[in-house]
Design a protein around this motif. Structure first.
Motif, PDB file in Angstrom:
ATOM      1  N   LEU A 123       0.825  -1.203   0.000  1.00  0.00           N
ATOM      2  CA  LEU A 123       0.000   0.000   0.000  1.00  0.00           C
ATOM      3  C   LEU A 123       0.864   1.261   0.000  1.00  0.00           C
ATOM      4  O   LEU A 123       0.567   2.235  -0.698  1.00  0.00           O
ATOM      5  CB  LEU A 123      -0.930   0.002   1.208  1.00  0.00           C
ATOM      6  N   THR A 182       0.840   4.239  -2.732  1.00  0.00           N
ATOM      7  CA  THR A 182       0.427   5.617  -2.439  1.00  0.00           C
ATOM      8  C   THR A 182       1.587   6.592  -2.547  1.00  0.00           C
ATOM      9  O   THR A 182       1.383   7.791  -2.629  1.00  0.00           O
ATOM     10  CB  THR A 182      -0.183   5.731  -1.025  1.00  0.00           C
ATOM     11  N   SER A 196      -3.942  10.672  -3.504  1.00  0.00           N
ATOM     12  CA  SER A 196      -3.114   9.865  -2.619  1.00  0.00           C
ATOM     13  C   SER A 196      -3.126  10.385  -1.182  1.00  0.00           C
ATOM     14  O   SER A 196      -2.926   9.623  -0.246  1.00  0.00           O
ATOM     15  CB  SER A 196      -1.681   9.783  -3.144  1.00  0.00           C
ATOM     16  N   TYR A 227      -5.961   8.567   0.442  1.00  0.00           N
ATOM     17  CA  TYR A 227      -5.619   7.176   0.751  1.00  0.00           C
ATOM     18  C   TYR A 227      -4.803   7.106   2.027  1.00  0.00           C
ATOM     19  O   TYR A 227      -5.008   6.256   2.870  1.00  0.00           O
ATOM     20  CB  TYR A 227      -4.795   6.531  -0.359  1.00  0.00           C
TER      21      TYR A 227
END
Lengths: 450, 294
Positions: B92, B96, B103, B106
């Protein structure tokens, strides 16, 4: 030890200085009461405390919920070691042996006598009193919230299979469950097999069938008692439960799985459960509309002479190391709780049973048991007084019983998950339980139960 | 001889260190010492009488099959949940870190799980993973009996692993992201201009540069999986079924607090402490060698 002594000294000094500083109009003497009930039940206890405080001007009880029974005992022990213990504490049934050897209490009957209260101990139901009394019959603590297990049955489902009465024997239960399954009921009976259900499954069953859980009269006669549930009628019982579970007649219901057995019964999902009379109110409040149900005494195996079932719940202990003034207050509080009127208030609001005959009679005469939501609760008294308690049915007095119950849950899970056979599981329960008892005995060398 | 009143350097040093030392002593060394003492005695819960038993507590624990089962369960739990939490967080964070639209959003969303207290998180997962009411009920309708954490030890272990990893993905993510962001852009841009793809850039440039972070998180995650798993186990499985999820830290709690066996619990906590020390030393000796510090 020195810390505790210093704590006592500080307390004594504190008591002295408050005594010297007393104004003309005396403030009420405050004392602490710690209890383990929470939620709805805790609110009832709070009301009880308010009623006590309003009933007289000399004492003020400060009631604090500790969340649950385990936490209450843990916190009390920690407080005691620090010399800051409450005057009165509620301890659950299985903590009785631990309390008795603690040396940390003032016997309740002595306290009442010293403070001029005359309590008729014969008034307590014997099955309840003997759980909390010494082998000589002295009451070390006072029963507070008491209950016993009952069979809850769905009348609608039973009428579908042509029955109008609850099954009286386990043989009948087997046949009825089968008939209900055939009639299309998905869950004829629900049980839970975690640690706490040791109470319904192992302890109540053994008492009613007059079967020992441990040697030495269930531990009353010595700390060297050892478990023997792997060779009593209990083996047959677990074998039958497992057989019915495998045949789909019994489902396991617990909160972790999404629905506990009381919810499963109240919603009409499952037709039979065994649980405390304390749940009678909950079922009534949450039941599916129009559902007909009732309670009955737990079944026995055919040919068994029924004995009294065991009391569950908790009792009130008065701890040592408090001032005389606080003890006066504690005694007044226990006397207040003992009053039949308090019993009526308590039982109406909780579902717990009255613990004295006079309390029960008072409730009967006030018509309590004839009223709709409370009807059936007298079955619990019938179950508790089914016989004069025997050496085995007066109670279970084993050290570290919480751990033994945990072991019960573990082995039942292993049995129901087909990891071990019934006999293997119960043998392991006895083996591990004995190790726990052995350890308790080692911790208190040379001591005997009062 | 000088008559002037002066404080030598080490005296000032000590003076400033005293508050800290006092705190560490009160809240670490003293209780730890107490635990060692308790583990060598049999403590009566209410105080009053303690019996010296030497190493008997350790002997009885180490000869108990349930305790070995608890060690195995802890190691399985630590291994799988740490691996899972680190791998997912790494993927992840790598994603990101790239200049994706949204982003920032996120990042916030992924960091959140760590902020949730273990009990609340465990309650949520208990609900989600309940075999009769939650998401898994749907699966059970299709394959009856597929998911049964109430009786099946493997299912129960899987549920606590999922809950624990979920929490630590958030924690690991913060560190991984910071590590990625600390890598000079120019390095990656240069590699990109030389024509290397995303995967190649990850393995040859980014991965070696974040190995210190990976190592740090490995040590922390393993340690935490031994200690911080308590709340999740207590609420989701309470050590069951049939001891399948009775991790070492939970067994210490249930024996010590519920069972009032303070001495046995003290002995277990010393064994747990030793195990964590050994594991940490092992990691420093054998894994740290492969770490590139800048």
């Amino acid at each position: 030890m020195t810390m505790i002594k210093r704590g006592f000294a500080a307390l004594a000094a504190g008591a002295l200085s408050t005594a010297l500083a007393m104004p003309a109009f005396a403030e009420p003497v405050k004392f602490d009461f710690w209890f383990g009930l929470s939620g709805d039940l805790a609110r009832v206890v709070d009301t009880l405390c308010k009623n006590f405080n309003a009933s007289q001007a000399d004492y003020e009880v400060v009631c604090t919920s500790q969340g649950n029974y385990d936490a209450t005992l843990q916190n009390t022990i920690a407080a005691f070691r620090a010399g800051k213990q409450p005057a009165v504490v509620q301890v659950y049934d299985v903590g009785t042996a631990t309390m008795m050897l603690s040396g940390a209490y003032k016997p309740a009957d002595k306290l009442m006598e010293e403070n001029g209260y005359k309590i008729d101990y014969a008034d307590y139901f014997p099955g309840i009193a003997r759980y909390y009394a010494t082998s000589k019959g002295e009451m070390l603590s006072f029963p507070f919230n008491s209950s016993t297990a009952l069979l809850y049955w769905n009348k609608d489902a039973f009428s579908k299979i042509g029955k109008t009465e609850a099954p009286k024997t386990w043989e009948d239960v087997g046949a009825d469950l089968k008939a209900m399954k055939d009639a299309g009921y998905e869950c004829p009976m629900a049980i839970n097999i975690s640690a706490n259900e040791s109470w319904q499954l192992m302890e109540q069953f053994s008492a009613i069938h007059n079967q020992p859980i441990a040697t030495k009269n269930n531990g009353y006669d010595g700390l060297d008692a050892r478990l023997e549930v792997n060779k009593t009628k209990f083996v047959q019982y677990v074998t039958d439960l497992k057989k019915w579970y495998d045949a789909g007649l019994i489902k396991i219901k617990s909160k972790d799985l999404g629905q506990d057995m009381v919810q499963a019964f109240a919603s009409g999902t499952c037709q039979v459960i065994m649980t405390s009379v304390g749940d009678h109110g909950t079922v009534g409040k949450t039941q599916k509309e129009g559902m007909h149900w009732d309670v009955a005494e737990l079944p026995v195996y055919a040919g068994t002479e029924r004995k009294n079932s065991l009391v569950g719940g908790a009792s009130l202990w008065v701890l040592s190391g408090k001032s005389d003034a606080e003890y006066k207050g504690a005694a007044a509080f226990l006397n207040f709780i003992h009053d039949p009127k308090t019993a009526l208030f308590w039982s109406t609001n909780t579902g717990y049973i009255p613990v004295t005959k006079s309390g029960f009679d008072y409730m009967k005469s006030s018509g309590f048991y004839d009223k709709a939501p409370y009807k059936g609760r007298e079955t619990a008294i019938a179950s508790l007084t089914a016989s004069e308690p025997t050496e085995i049915t007066r109670g279970v007095r084993l050290g570290n019983f919480t751990q033994i119950r945990a072991e019960f849950g573990t082995q039942m899970q292993a049995i129901f998950a087909n990891k071990v056979s019934v006999q293997e599981g119960l043998d392991t329960l006895v083996k591990n339980g004995d190790a726990i008892l052995d350890r308790f005995q080692q911790t208190y060398p040379g001591k005997t139960l009062p | 001889m000088e008559k002037r009143v002066t404080f030598s350097k080490w005296r000032i040093g000590i003076l400033f260190a005293v508050p800290q030392l006092l705190l560490i002593f009160t809240f670490f060394y003293w209780p730890a010492g107490q635990a060692v003492y308790w583990s060598l005695t049999l403590q009566q819960p209410w105080g009053g009488g303690n019996i010296w038993v030497g190493l008997d507590n350790f002997r009885s624990i180490l000869s108990n099959a349930d305790y070995w089962n608890s060690i195995t369960a802890s190691l399985v739990f630590a291994g799988i949940s740490t691996g899972l939490a680190m791998f997912i967080a790494l993927v992840l964070a790598a994603l990101t870190d790239r200049q994706l639209a949204g982003s920032r959003l996120y990042r916030v969303v992924l960091i959140w799980p760590y902020g949730i207290a273990a009990p609340a998180l465990a309650m949520a997962f208990r609900f989600i993973l309940a075999p009769e009411a939650g998401f898994m009920a749907v699966v059970n309708q299709v394959w009856p009996g597929f998911w049964d954490p109430g009786l099946d030890g493997t299912d129960a272990m899987a549920s606590i692993i999922v809950a624990f990893s979920w929490k630590y993905v958030g924690y690991n993510f913060i560190f991984f992201l910071a590590a990625f962001q600390a890598i000079p852009r120019s390095l990656i841009e240069a590699a990109a201009m030389d024509g290397s793809g995303v995967i190649r850039r990850f393995w040859d440039i980014q991965f070696p540069l974040i190995t210190p972070t990976i190592f740090f998180l490995l040590v922390i995650n393993i340690t935490e999986s031994f200690q911080d798993s308590f709340g999740i186990v207590d609420i989701m499985t309470a050590g069951g079924p049939a001891n399948a999820t009775n991790l070492m830290v939970y067994k210490i709690y249930s024996d010590g607090f519920k069972g009032l066996d303070y001495s046995g619990a003290a002995a277990q906590s010393i064994i747990l402490m030793l195990l964590i020390i050994v594991l940490t030393i092992f990691q420093f000796r054998f894994i740290e060698r492969r770490v590139h510090y800048r």
